[in-house]
Design an enzyme around this catalytic site. Structure first.
Site, PDB file in Angstrom:
ATOM      1  N   PHE A 122      -8.819 -28.547  50.336  1.00 25.23           N
ATOM      2  CA  PHE A 122      -9.176 -28.134  51.692  1.00 25.23           C
ATOM      3  C   PHE A 122     -10.255 -29.057  52.232  1.00 25.23           C
ATOM      4  O   PHE A 122     -11.292 -29.233  51.592  1.00 25.23           O
ATOM      5  CB  PHE A 122      -9.692 -26.686  51.644  1.00 25.23           C
ATOM      6  CG  PHE A 122     -10.080 -26.108  52.976  1.00 25.23           C
ATOM      7  CD1 PHE A 122      -9.183 -26.068  54.032  1.00 25.23           C
ATOM      8  CD2 PHE A 122     -11.351 -25.572  53.173  1.00 25.23           C
ATOM      9  CE1 PHE A 122      -9.535 -25.520  55.262  1.00 25.23           C
ATOM     10  CE2 PHE A 122     -11.713 -25.010  54.395  1.00 25.23           C
ATOM     11  CZ  PHE A 122     -10.803 -24.988  55.443  1.00 25.23           C
ATOM     12  N   THR A 125     -15.706 -29.689  55.247  1.00 29.12           N
ATOM     13  CA  THR A 125     -17.083 -30.209  55.252  1.00 29.12           C
ATOM     14  C   THR A 125     -17.172 -31.687  55.613  1.00 29.12           C
ATOM     15  O   THR A 125     -16.332 -32.494  55.206  1.00 29.12           O
ATOM     16  CB  THR A 125     -17.709 -29.996  53.859  1.00 29.12           C
ATOM     17  OG1 THR A 125     -17.695 -28.608  53.580  1.00 29.12           O
ATOM     18  CG2 THR A 125     -19.143 -30.507  53.792  1.00 29.12           C
ATOM     19  N   ILE A 158     -15.121 -33.038  48.846  1.00 29.85           N
ATOM     20  CA  ILE A 158     -13.886 -32.259  48.798  1.00 29.85           C
ATOM     21  C   ILE A 158     -13.414 -32.088  47.345  1.00 29.85           C
ATOM     22  O   ILE A 158     -13.091 -33.064  46.664  1.00 29.85           O
ATOM     23  CB  ILE A 158     -12.784 -32.909  49.672  1.00 29.85           C
ATOM     24  CG1 ILE A 158     -13.307 -33.116  51.110  1.00 29.85           C
ATOM     25  CG2 ILE A 158     -11.503 -32.063  49.634  1.00 29.85           C
ATOM     26  CD1 ILE A 158     -13.874 -31.873  51.803  1.00 29.85           C
ATOM     27  N   ASP A 241     -12.675 -16.390  54.107  1.00 24.59           N
ATOM     28  CA  ASP A 241     -12.678 -14.942  53.834  1.00 24.59           C
ATOM     29  C   ASP A 241     -11.795 -14.616  52.629  1.00 24.59           C
ATOM     30  O   ASP A 241     -12.105 -13.731  51.832  1.00 24.59           O
ATOM     31  CB  ASP A 241     -12.150 -14.159  55.047  1.00 24.59           C
ATOM     32  CG  ASP A 241     -13.162 -14.076  56.194  1.00 24.59           C
ATOM     33  OD1 ASP A 241     -14.354 -14.359  55.958  1.00 24.59           O
ATOM     34  OD2 ASP A 241     -12.747 -13.732  57.318  1.00 24.59           O
ATOM     35  N   GLN A 280     -37.372  -5.359  21.815  1.00 25.39           N
ATOM     36  CA  GLN A 280     -36.992  -4.614  23.026  1.00 25.39           C
ATOM     37  C   GLN A 280     -36.965  -5.521  24.265  1.00 25.39           C
ATOM     38  O   GLN A 280     -36.143  -5.345  25.156  1.00 25.39           O
ATOM     39  CB  GLN A 280     -37.961  -3.453  23.244  1.00 25.39           C
ATOM     40  CG  GLN A 280     -37.351  -2.386  24.128  1.00 25.39           C
ATOM     41  CD  GLN A 280     -38.258  -1.195  24.278  1.00 25.39           C
ATOM     42  OE1 GLN A 280     -39.448  -1.343  24.566  1.00 25.39           O
ATOM     43  NE2 GLN A 280     -37.718  -0.013  24.085  1.00 25.39           N
ATOM     44  N   GLU A 365     -18.544 -23.171  49.343  1.00 29.73           N
ATOM     45  CA  GLU A 365     -17.813 -22.167  50.149  1.00 29.73           C
ATOM     46  C   GLU A 365     -18.770 -21.283  50.949  1.00 29.73           C
ATOM     47  O   GLU A 365     -18.552 -20.089  51.124  1.00 29.73           O
ATOM     48  CB  GLU A 365     -16.829 -21.367  49.295  1.00 29.73           C
ATOM     49  CG  GLU A 365     -15.659 -22.252  48.900  1.00 29.73           C
ATOM     50  CD  GLU A 365     -14.424 -21.542  48.455  1.00 29.73           C
ATOM     51  OE1 GLU A 365     -14.176 -20.403  48.898  1.00 29.73           O
ATOM     52  OE2 GLU A 365     -13.671 -22.152  47.678  1.00 29.73           O
ATOM     53  N   GLY A 366     -19.834 -21.915  51.415  1.00 29.70           N
ATOM     54  CA  GLY A 366     -20.828 -21.218  52.222  1.00 29.70           C
ATOM     55  C   GLY A 366     -22.037 -20.884  51.385  1.00 29.70           C
ATOM     56  O   GLY A 366     -21.920 -20.156  50.394  1.00 29.70           O
TER      57      GLY A 366
END
Ligand code: COS
Length: 387
Positions: A122, A125, A158, A241, A280, A365-366
């Site tokens: 894709f 950018t 990319i 999305d 612990q 991706e953001g």
């Protein structure tokens, strides 16, 4: 924990886990060190028929959805997210064709992607358009015949650049219209004028290929326009999305891998005469890591199932899953390294690579700041609609 997976989904997890154990884990350090694209592992994933999980049967896929896809990505990510992102970028590159393509475009491009014969990528950018996705400068101008668009510009960072055969690219067809002036195109490797820049040297995910896409008067058939002119920004946003849960899955897988390694190490590492797992302070760290990983997984699965239900208002959930799971991955990788102490800082142990790899999840991706913007704006819109 039972996540109520179907028998088919349990098989996807099993198959992906087997590939992770047999192919990814034994090779991840070498692929990272030598920055080798994992073509052989991707071939095994293709042979296992996992490429087409989210692709309808009509186009050669398995006919599942985002949930099936993220289950596989999560398992691969327990081993190496350099490998899993090379696999997952195919969905990012091809969701737009599935969602906006004509029947002809889908028949032409999807079967090769579903079979893993051709990789996809894709291209959104650019050097000056990262978070500000509407600021792209790559242009697409219709030629005199009206049969072609001429593309000029450069896309940056990319994933699968140079390795993929099929590219979904966003370019401006009318600068005066801003976000509404961009359009989406399908490009093929080998189109005259379409070349690749240098392979980036990265902090992490070094097995993955990250390249520039360079367009110099690339003649793209008008038949390769996705949707209509002016829809490019919407194509990009809807694509993100759908694909951001894939990044959340990388986060969940990486966190689980780091947690497993830290728990095992804590049982084996003896200090002050007993395993550090008996302390612990270590138990509390492991408890927080496990709780946040499980919460990320629950949010990821709920979001993926919601998307697969056909719901339209998916931006907020998708951004929440990406934000929470990837912030968790960074924190868990950091805590796991702390449990390993000095050994965790050495390349001999896998934690060093997981720590380096985790950082990109909060960026690509953001950025997670952008995810918060998306969530905040959606919340305000929802609030305005409520009495
Ligand atoms: N689905 C559908 N439509 C959407 C949408 C979505 N998820 N998000 C925005 N839109 C629409 C808006 O409704 C608006 O439509 P109108 O023109 O009809 O008003 C249009 O797109 C522009 O939206 P907005 O004004 O919100 O755009 P901005 O320029 O402010 O940018 C953000 C919005 C920041 C969310 C966007 O630029 C973004 O996601 N940036 C990050 C990009 C990214 O993830 N890059 C990573 C690399 S890609 S692998």
């Amino acid at each position: 924990m039972d996540h109520f997976l179907s028998d088919e989904q349990k098989m996807i997890v099993e198959l992906a886990r087997k590939i992770t154990l047999e192919e990814i884990i034994p090779n991840r350090a070498r692929l990272d060190e030598e920055e080798i694209f994992p073509a052989e592992i991707l071939k095994k994933i293709a042979d296992a028929d996992l490429y087409g999980l989210y692709i309808p049967e009509a186009y050669g896929g398995y006919g599942g959805g985002v949930m099936d896809f993220v289950l596989a990505v999560e398992q691969f990510s327990r081993g190496c997210i350099g490998v899993s992102v090379s696999f997952a970028a195919n969905a990012l590159g091809s969701f737009p064709i599935l969602a906006f393509g004509t029947e002809e475009q889908k028949q032409k491009y999807m079967p090769d992607i579903a079979a893993g014969r051709k990789q996809a990528a894709f291209g959104l950018t650019e050097a000056n358009a990262g978070s500000d996705a509407a600021g792209i400068q790559t242009t697409a101008v219709k030629d005199k015949t009206g049969n072609f668009y001429i593309l000029n510009g450069t896309k940056q960072w990319i994933t699968n650049g140079g390795e993929a055969e099929t590219y979904t690219v966003i370019a401006t067809t009318d600068k005066s219209k801003g976000a509404r002036g961009s359009s989406a195109f399908i490009l093929e490797k080998g189109m005259p004028g379409f070349t690749f820049g240098k392979k980036e040297k990265k902090l992490g995910i070094r097995a993955s290929a990250t390249r520039e896409l360079i367009f110099q008067d690339v003649k793209v058939p008008a038949a390769n326009l996705l949707g209509k002119e002016g829809m490019g920004f919407i194509v990009a946003m809807k694509n993100l999305d759908h694909s951001r849960p894939g990044i959340a899955a990388q986060g969940v897988g990486l966190a689980q891998g780091a947690l497993d390694a830290a728990a095992q190490y804590a049982r084996e590492r003896v200090q002050f005469g007993k395993p550090i797992a008996a302390l612990q302070t270590i138990q509390h760290m492991l408890a927080d890591m496990a709780t946040e990983t499980e919460a990320s997984r629950a949010l990821l699965y709920a979001t993926s199932r919601y998307i697969d239900s056909g719901a339209k208002d998916i931006s907020k959930m998708s951004a929440m899953a990406k934000l929470y799971a990837t912030d968790t991955a960074m924190k868990v990788a950091n805590d796991a390294l702390q449990i390993f102490g000095g050994y965790g800082y050495m390349r001999e142990y896998p934690i060093e690579k997981m720590f380096r790899d985790a950082k990109i999840l909060q960026i690509y991706e953001g950025t997670n700041q952008i995810q918060r913007n998306v969530i905040g704006l959606e919340l305000i819109k929802e609030s305005a609609g409520r009495k």
